[in-house]
Enzyme design. Structure first.
Site, mmCIF file in Angstrom:
data_model
loop_
_atom_site.group_PDB
_atom_site.id
_atom_site.type_symbol
_atom_site.label_atom_id
_atom_site.label_comp_id
_atom_site.label_asym_id
_atom_site.label_seq_id
_atom_site.Cartn_x
_atom_site.Cartn_y
_atom_site.Cartn_z
ATOM 1 C CB THR A 90 -5.791 10.011 2.521
ATOM 2 O OG1 THR A 90 -4.866 10.225 1.160
ATOM 3 C CG2 THR A 90 -6.634 8.982 2.290
ATOM 4 C CE LYS A 142 -0.424 3.673 -7.007
ATOM 5 N NZ LYS A 142 0.053 2.962 -5.812
ATOM 6 C CB SER A 163 -4.274 4.978 -8.737
ATOM 7 O OG SER A 163 -4.961 6.133 -9.175
ATOM 8 C CG ASN A 177 -1.443 1.274 1.644
ATOM 9 O OD1 ASN A 177 -2.564 1.776 0.930
ATOM 10 N ND2 ASN A 177 -1.039 2.090 2.710
HETATM 11 N N1 LIG Z 1 -5.535 8.899 -1.359
HETATM 12 C C1 LIG Z 1 -6.059 8.545 -2.792
HETATM 13 O O1 LIG Z 1 -6.839 9.517 -3.398
HETATM 14 C C2 LIG Z 1 -5.558 7.494 -3.507
HETATM 15 C C3 LIG Z 1 -6.157 7.029 -4.886
HETATM 16 C C4 LIG Z 1 -5.551 5.870 -5.193
HETATM 17 C C5 LIG Z 1 -4.704 5.272 -4.930
HETATM 18 N N2 LIG Z 1 -4.058 5.669 -3.789
HETATM 19 C C6 LIG Z 1 -2.827 4.862 -3.085
HETATM 20 O O2 LIG Z 1 -3.054 4.316 -1.845
HETATM 21 C C7 LIG Z 1 -1.648 4.188 -1.370
HETATM 22 C C8 LIG Z 1 -1.923 4.962 0.262
HETATM 23 O O3 LIG Z 1 -2.179 6.237 -0.069
HETATM 24 P P1 LIG Z 1 -2.952 7.340 0.836
HETATM 25 O O4 LIG Z 1 -3.828 8.059 0.668
HETATM 26 O O5 LIG Z 1 -3.092 6.473 2.196
HETATM 27 O O6 LIG Z 1 -1.341 8.160 1.319
HETATM 28 P P2 LIG Z 1 -1.062 8.831 2.748
HETATM 29 O O7 LIG Z 1 -2.167 8.971 3.669
HETATM 30 O O8 LIG Z 1 -0.137 9.872 2.322
HETATM 31 O O9 LIG Z 1 -0.146 7.852 3.435
HETATM 32 C C9 LIG Z 1 0.904 7.138 3.088
HETATM 33 C C10 LIG Z 1 1.638 5.955 3.815
HETATM 34 O O10 LIG Z 1 2.734 5.367 3.290
HETATM 35 C C11 LIG Z 1 3.877 5.725 3.814
HETATM 36 N N3 LIG Z 1 5.145 6.178 3.190
HETATM 37 C C12 LIG Z 1 5.392 7.160 2.522
HETATM 38 N N4 LIG Z 1 6.399 7.180 1.897
HETATM 39 C C13 LIG Z 1 6.842 6.128 2.068
HETATM 40 C C14 LIG Z 1 8.152 5.182 1.568
HETATM 41 N N5 LIG Z 1 9.070 5.863 0.894
HETATM 42 N N6 LIG Z 1 8.179 4.012 2.000
HETATM 43 C C15 LIG Z 1 7.468 3.390 3.062
HETATM 44 N N7 LIG Z 1 6.344 4.013 3.330
HETATM 45 C C16 LIG Z 1 5.969 5.137 2.747
HETATM 46 C C17 LIG Z 1 3.405 6.703 4.944
HETATM 47 O O11 LIG Z 1 4.362 6.661 6.348
HETATM 48 P P3 LIG Z 1 4.716 7.878 6.882
HETATM 49 O O12 LIG Z 1 3.478 8.492 7.737
HETATM 50 O O13 LIG Z 1 5.747 7.346 8.045
HETATM 51 O O14 LIG Z 1 5.449 8.894 6.314
HETATM 52 C C18 LIG Z 1 2.105 6.367 5.254
HETATM 53 O O15 LIG Z 1 1.945 5.080 5.990
HETATM 54 C C19 LIG Z 1 -0.790 4.767 -2.037
HETATM 55 O O16 LIG Z 1 -0.111 3.588 -2.973
HETATM 56 C C20 LIG Z 1 -1.450 5.595 -3.307
HETATM 57 O O17 LIG Z 1 -0.891 5.487 -4.290
HETATM 58 C C21 LIG Z 1 -4.307 6.711 -3.098
#
Ligand SMILES: NC(=O)c1ccc[n+]([C@@H]2O[C@H](COP(=O)([O-])OP(=O)(O)OC[C@H]3O[C@@H](n4cnc5c(N)ncnc54)[C@H](OP(=O)(O)O)[C@@H]3O)[C@@H](O)[C@H]2O)c1
Length: 254
Positions: free
Chosen positions: A194, A163, A146, A96
């Protein structure tokens, strides 16, 4: 609970969608190892929330963009499985962790491209490869993609391409790991509120309204829309699902 002895590893499980996945797995009685990159306290707070449900949890540091650090990570993981969970193996891996870069194709720099490549694709490829000996036969791997790999929004050329690569990789993994009864699937969220990408989907009202207007169910997604779907893919009810891309977007850009 039937799942009491099952264990999931969720990367980036400290915040956002990853945290929601961790809590949904824990509510099914699945023990969790979650990783964080920089925010240890936030991750420890999630561990405490999981433990409050009577489920085991641990948080480990992982930079998924730094493949050379993986041997040390796996050695800590093995120790944690032994000391905290009394076992040597995992059942589920949820890839993730991720970062967003919002830049037009013409302006994306090589450094930005490389960072995305390392975190979103190369890291997932080699973390999963390294985890293969730790995952029980009959287990399940979920790769988070995504909606942007299917539809386009200007500014996500590099991100969405990574992706897309994950989605192709998933089909190969499903085929090659089928002999071990390991199922591999993609969950592709639409836009979710998020911290991702600076929290733009949550905090930019115009963008939020625009996305809601092109979504069949009429709103932007929330973390609660995603975690339960990932947890479902870790249940016996999902036992005949592999090689599938499950988009969870409320019908965004149909
Ligand atoms: N939010 C959206 O709209 C959306 C839509 C489609 C897909 N996604 C995908 O869903 C996944 C999670 O997104 P999210 O929205 O939950 O993001 P988020 O709220 O920014 O959370 C990111 C998470 O990943 C960790 N992280 C960041 N950089 C990292 C690295 N270099 N190595 C390991 N861990 C890392 C962070 O840890 P720290 O807090 O310690 O930095 C946090 O636990 C991602 O793959 C994203 O591409 C998100």
């Amino acid at each position: 609970m039937a799942n009491k002895s099952k264990i999931a590893l969720v990367t980036g499980g400290s915040r956002g969608l990853g945290k929601n996945m961790v809590m949904a797995l824990a509510k099914k009685g699945i023990n969790v190892v979650l990783t964080y990159n920089s925010q240890k306290d936030t991750a420890q707070a999630v561990v405490a929330e999981v433990q409050a449900l009577g489920v085991k949890a641990a948080a480990l540091q992982l930079n998924s963009g730094h493949v050379k650090s993986f041997p040390a990570f796996f050695s800590t993981l093995k120790e944690t499985l032994n000391t905290t969970f009394g076992t040597e193996k995992l059942d589920f891996l949820v890839n993730n962790a991720g970062i967003g870069v919002h830049k037009p194709f013409a302006q994306t720099s090589e450094d930005e491209f490389d960072e995305l490549l390392n975190v979103q694709f190369k890291g997932v490829f080699f973390l999963t490869q390294g985890a293969l000996t730790l995952i029980n036969d009959g287990g399940s791997i979920i790769n988070i993609s995504s909606g942007l790999a299917r539809f386009t929004n200007p500014g996500y050329a590099a991100y969405a391409s990574m992706k897309g690569a994950i989605e192709t990789l998933t089909k190969y993994q499903a085929k090659e790991l089928g002999a071990r009864q390991i199922r591999v699937n993609v969950v592709a969220p639409g836009a979710i509120e998020t911290d991702f990408g600076g929290g733009v989907v949550r905090d930019n009202e115009a963008l939020n309204n625009m996305i809601a207007s092109v979504t069949a169910l009429g709103r932007v997604g929330l973390p609660d829309d995603i975690g339960g779907v990932v947890a479902f893919l870790c249940t016996p009810e999902a036992g005949w699902i592999t090689g599938v891309r499950l988009e969870v977007s409320g019908g965004q850009a149909l």
